[in-house]
Design an enzyme around this catalytic site. Structure first.
Site, PDB file in Angstrom:
ATOM      1  N   GLU A  47       0.766  -1.046  -0.009  1.00  0.00           N
ATOM      2  CA  GLU A  47      -0.004   0.108  -0.001  1.00  0.00           C
ATOM      3  C   GLU A  47       0.787   1.163  -0.069  1.00  0.00           C
ATOM      4  O   GLU A  47       1.901   1.186   0.783  1.00  0.00           O
ATOM      5  CB  GLU A  47      -0.736  -0.188   1.385  1.00  0.00           C
ATOM      6  N   ASP A  62      -5.907   8.200  10.800  1.00  0.00           N
ATOM      7  CA  ASP A  62      -4.586   8.031  11.266  1.00  0.00           C
ATOM      8  C   ASP A  62      -4.256   8.426  12.464  1.00  0.00           C
ATOM      9  O   ASP A  62      -4.545   9.569  12.867  1.00  0.00           O
ATOM     10  CB  ASP A  62      -3.561   8.384  10.235  1.00  0.00           C
TER      11      ASP A  62
END
Ligand SMILES: Cc1ncc(COP(=O)(O)O)c(C=O)c1O
Lengths: 380, 234
Positions: free
Chosen positions: B31, B42
Site C-alpha cells: 500500500e 490515522d
C-alpha cells in the site's frame, strides 16, 4: 448509495468519514429525526432555553455606533456562557442523553464552544473532554480556566496548526476510538451529515427571534442581516429566520485570512464537501485570524450552497477592521463584543443599507488580552 | 493457503527501494500512502509520516511518479495507493483513478470514503467492528479483490494486543461475503501476525512498518520477513 445524498446541500455536504463512524452517524440521524418529531423534546429544549440559558435574547439598537443608520444587534452575547454556542450545546446534550451517551467530546477554537459544552455536561452530569489547539489555549486563556472549573478535561493539541482545524481532527479521532460510549458535540454547522443540518436547526432560534423583534421594533423587515462566519453556525442560525424573505440581503463576514468562501475551492475537510482553503492538490491550507473562532480553513456546506445560489453574499474583514469595530462598540454602546462578531460589525457599518440586523454572537471578555495587546496602549 | 501480507509505506523519494525490500522480505501487496494534511483515520505515526512527506513536496504528481518507479522495481506485486477524498476531489476522481492505474496501481483505498459513496470508483472497501451486517454485505459486494477489516474502533497505530473485536468481525464477514478478508489497524508483531493468521486471510501492517522503514531497506526487509515467517507457521 442513499447515504451520498443524505444531508447534502446541492453538491456540498455528505459523509466523508472512516467506516467506523457511519453507523453512529446513522444512529444520530435517526435519533435526531425522532427527537424533532417528539413534542417532549421540543418542550424540554424550550424550558432550558428560557429558564437556564436566558432566551429570548434582546435586540438592541446601536445608534451611537452607526449614526445615520439603524443597526440592531441580536444579543447572543447576553446568552448564558456569553455566546450563541450554548443553543447548540444544550440541544445536542439533550439528544446525547436520549441516545444513551454519557461521554461528550468536543473541539473548540475560541473556547466558547468548549465552555458551552463543559456547561451542559456539568448541568446533565456527563463526562466532557475538549480538544483545543495550544495556540488557542494561549490566546483564549480565560476560557480554558472556565472549562476546567466546570469540570471538563481540556486536551492540548500540539501539532499542525495548533488551532481549531487540528482540534477538530483530534476530536473526530477520539470519537472514532470511543464511538460506542461517546457523543461528538460538534461546535458549528460543519462535519458529516446530519451535523450541519442539526446545528443549523438548533441555532435557528436566533433568526426566528430576530425576525419577530425587528418587525415589532420597526414594522418592517431589515434590508440586510449581517453575521460573522467561522464554521458558520451563528450566521446560519440568524440567516434561517430570513431565508424566505428574498428582499432581505444575507451577508456573511469572514476573516480576511480565513475566507473559505471567498478564497476557497471545493474540497473535503472534516467529513463534508464544502468550500475550503486548500492548495491545488487538495492539501488544506493554514488560516490566519486574530479571532480564534474564525481561524478555520473550512465552512459549513450550507453556506457554500447559499453562496453558489446567490441567496447569501460573503465578504471579508481584516484583523485591523475587526479591532477598530471592537473598540468602537465598547466606546459608543458600552458593549464589548467578541472579536468574531466584531468582523460583522466592521462590515455592517459600511454596508450600503440603512436598516440592518447584526448577529452579535458573543461577548469579548475572552479577547481582552489579545485585543488590548493589538490595540495601542491608549486603546486607539 | 498462503496468508497475504500487506505492507503500508508512505510515498517518499526512497519508497521504491523500500517497497522492493518489503517484497523481498515476503510482502504480497504494497500500500502506498499519498499523504494528506488532515488524515482522520490515522494515528500519530502515519500522521507524522504524512507531515514529513508533505514537507518534502510529496504532492499528488510526485506520488504518482513514486508509484511508477515502484512499479518498475517490483513488477509483479499488487500496488495499492491509499489516500483521502480531498486528494481525489482536487485532482479529479476519475482522472486520479486512471492516472494511478497507468502508473501501475492495482487498486485504490480511500480512507474517508465509506462503502456506498461513489460506487463507481473501484477500490478496496473497509469495514469495522461497528459496521452493520447490511454494510458489510454492501462493502463485500463492492470491494475490489479483498475486504479490509479494520480490527478496532480507532485510528491506525501499533497496539499491544490484537483487538478482541476481530474474531466477531471475521465471523460476521464470513457469513456475509465471500471476499478474502485482510485485517489491519493495530497489527505490528510476529505474534499478532500468527494470531490473526488463524482468523483472517491476510494482514495489513502500517505504523510499525513505517518505523522499520526509517532505518532503511534492510531493516524493513528483516521486519517483513519476521511477519512472513509467523504467518507461514500459522
Ligand atoms: C462569539 C463567537 N462568534 C462566532 C464564532 C464562529 O463560529 P460560527 O461561525 O460557527 O458561529 C465563534 C467561535 O468560536 C464565537 O465564539
Amino acid at each position: 448509495m442513499t447515504e451520498a445524498r443524505v444531508g447534502s446541500f446541492g453538491v456540498y455536504g455528505g459523509r466523508f468519514v472512516p467506516e467506523t463512524l457511519i453507523p453512529a452517524l446513522e444512529e444520530l440521524e435517526r435519533g435526531w429525526r425522532e427527537a424533532l418529531a417528539d413534542e417532549r423534546f421540543r418542550a424540554e429544549l424550550h424550558e432550558l432555553a428560557t429558564t437556564y440559558a436566558g432566551r429570548p435574547t434582546p435586540l438592541t439598537l446601536a445608534e451611537r455606533f452607526a449614526p445615520g443608520k439603524r443597526i440592531y444587534l441580536k444579543r447572543e452575547d447576553l446568552l448564558h456562557t456569553g455566546a450563541h454556542k450554548l443553543n447548540n450545546a444544550l440541544g445536542q446534550a439533550v439528544l446525547a442523553r436520549r441516545l444513551g451517551k454519557r461521554r461528550i467530546v468536543a473541539e473548540t477554537g475560541a473556547g466558547q464552544h468548549g465552555v458551552a459544552s463543559a456547561t451542559v455536561c456539568a448541568r446533565f452530569g456527563l463526562q466532557c473532554v475538549v480538544y483545543m489547539g495550544e495556540e488557542d489555549m494561549r490566546r483564549q486563556r480565560p476560557n480554558v480556566e472556565r472549562m476546567r472549573l466546570l469540570g471538563a478535561e481540556v486536551r492540548a493539541v500540539d501539532f499542525g496548526t495548533r488551532t481549531l482545524k487540528e482540534a477538530t481532527s483530534e476530536a473526530i479521532r477520539d470519537w472514532i476510538t470511543n464511538v460506542e460510549t461517546t457523543h461528538y458535540l460538534i461546535g458549528s454547522c460543519v462535519g458529516p451529515a446530519p451535523y450541519p443540518e442539526l446545528v443549523a436547526e438548533l441555532q435557528s432560534v436566533i433568526g426566528r427571534e430576530a425576525r419577530e423583534q425587528v418587525l415589532a421594533a420597526e414594522g418592517r423587515l431589515p434590508e440586510a442581516v449581517v453575521a460573522c462566519v467561522g464554521g458558520g453556525s451563528n450566521a446560519i442560525g440568524i440567516f434561517h429566520g430570513f431565508l424566505d424573505d428574498p428582499e432581505v440581503r444575507l451577508v456573511g463576514v469572514e476573516a480576511a485570512g480565513a475566507a473559505s468562501l471567498r478564497s476557497g475551492r471545493t474540497g473535503v475537510l472534516h467529513g463534508a464537501r464544502s468550500s475550503v482553503l486548500a492548495d491545488e492538490d487538495g492539501q488544506i491550507a493554514d488560516a490566519h485570524s486574530i479571532s480564534a473562532g474564525l481561524d478555520y480553513p473550512g465552512v459549513g456546506p450550507e453556506h457554500a450552497y447559499l453562496r453558489d445560489s446567490g441567496r447569501a453574499e460573503y465578504v471579508t474583514a481584516t484583523d485591523e477592521e475587526a479591532l477598530a469595530a471592537f473598540r468602537d462598540l465598547a466606546r459608543t454602546e458600552g458593549i464589548i463584543p467578541a472579536l468574531e462578531p466584531a468582523h460583522a460589525l466592521a462590515r455592517a457599518r459600511d454596508l450600503d443599507a440603512e436598516l440592518v440586523v447584526v448577529g452579535l454572537s458573543g461577548r469579548g471578555d475572552k479577547d481582552l488580552a489579545e485585543a488590548l495587546a493589538a490595540l495601542r496602549p491608549d486603546g486607539k | 493457503m498462503r496468508k497475504a501480507l500487506v505492507v503500508y509505506l508512505m510515498s517518499e523519494p526512497e519508497t521504491p527501494e523500500l517497497a522492493r525490500a518489503a517484497v523481498e522480505g515476503g510482502a504480497d501487496v504494497v500500500e502506498l500512502g499519498f499523504p494528506f494534511s488532515d488524515p482522520l483515520a490515522d494515528g500519530p505515526v502515519i500522521r507524522r509520516a504524512a507531515e514529513r512527506a508533505l514537507a518534502r513536496g510529496m504532492r499528488t504528481r510526485a506520488c504518482l511518479e513514486v508509484l511508477a518507479r515502484t512499479r518498475e522495481l517490483v513488477p509483479d506485486t499488487p500496488l495499492v495507493p491509499m489516500t483521502y477524498s480531498s486528494i481525489f476531489e482536487a485532482y479529479g476522481w476519475e482522472r486520479l483513478a486512471e492516472d494511478a492505474r497507468a502508473a501501475g496501481a492495482t487498486s485504490l483505498i480511500v480512507a474517508d470514503l465509506p462503502a456506498g459513496e461513489r460506487p463507481e470508483l473501484r477500490r478496496v472497501q473497509l469495514v469495522a467492528p461497528t459496521s452493520t451486517d447490511e454494510r458489510i454485505r454492501l462493502a463485500g459486494e463492492l470491494t475490489d479483490g479483498w475486504l479490509y477489516l479494520v480490527t478496532l474502533a480507532g485510528t491506525t497505530g501499533a497496539r499491544g494486543e490484537v483487538s478482541p473485536a476481530l474474531p466477531g468481525l471475521v465471523e460476521r464477514a464470513r457469513r456475509l461475503t465471500s471476499a478474502p478478508l485482510y485485517a489491519g489497524f493495530g497489527i505490528s508483531t510476529p505474534d499478532h501476525a500468527h494470531a490473526v493468521a488463524g482468523l483472517a486471510d491476510g494482514i495489513v501492517v502500517g505504523s510499525r512498518a513505517l518505523q522499520a522503514a526509517e532505518e532503511g531497506p534492510s531493516a524493513l526487509r528483516a521486519y517483513v520477513a519476521s511477519l512472513r515467517e509467523a504467518l507461514d507457521e500459522a
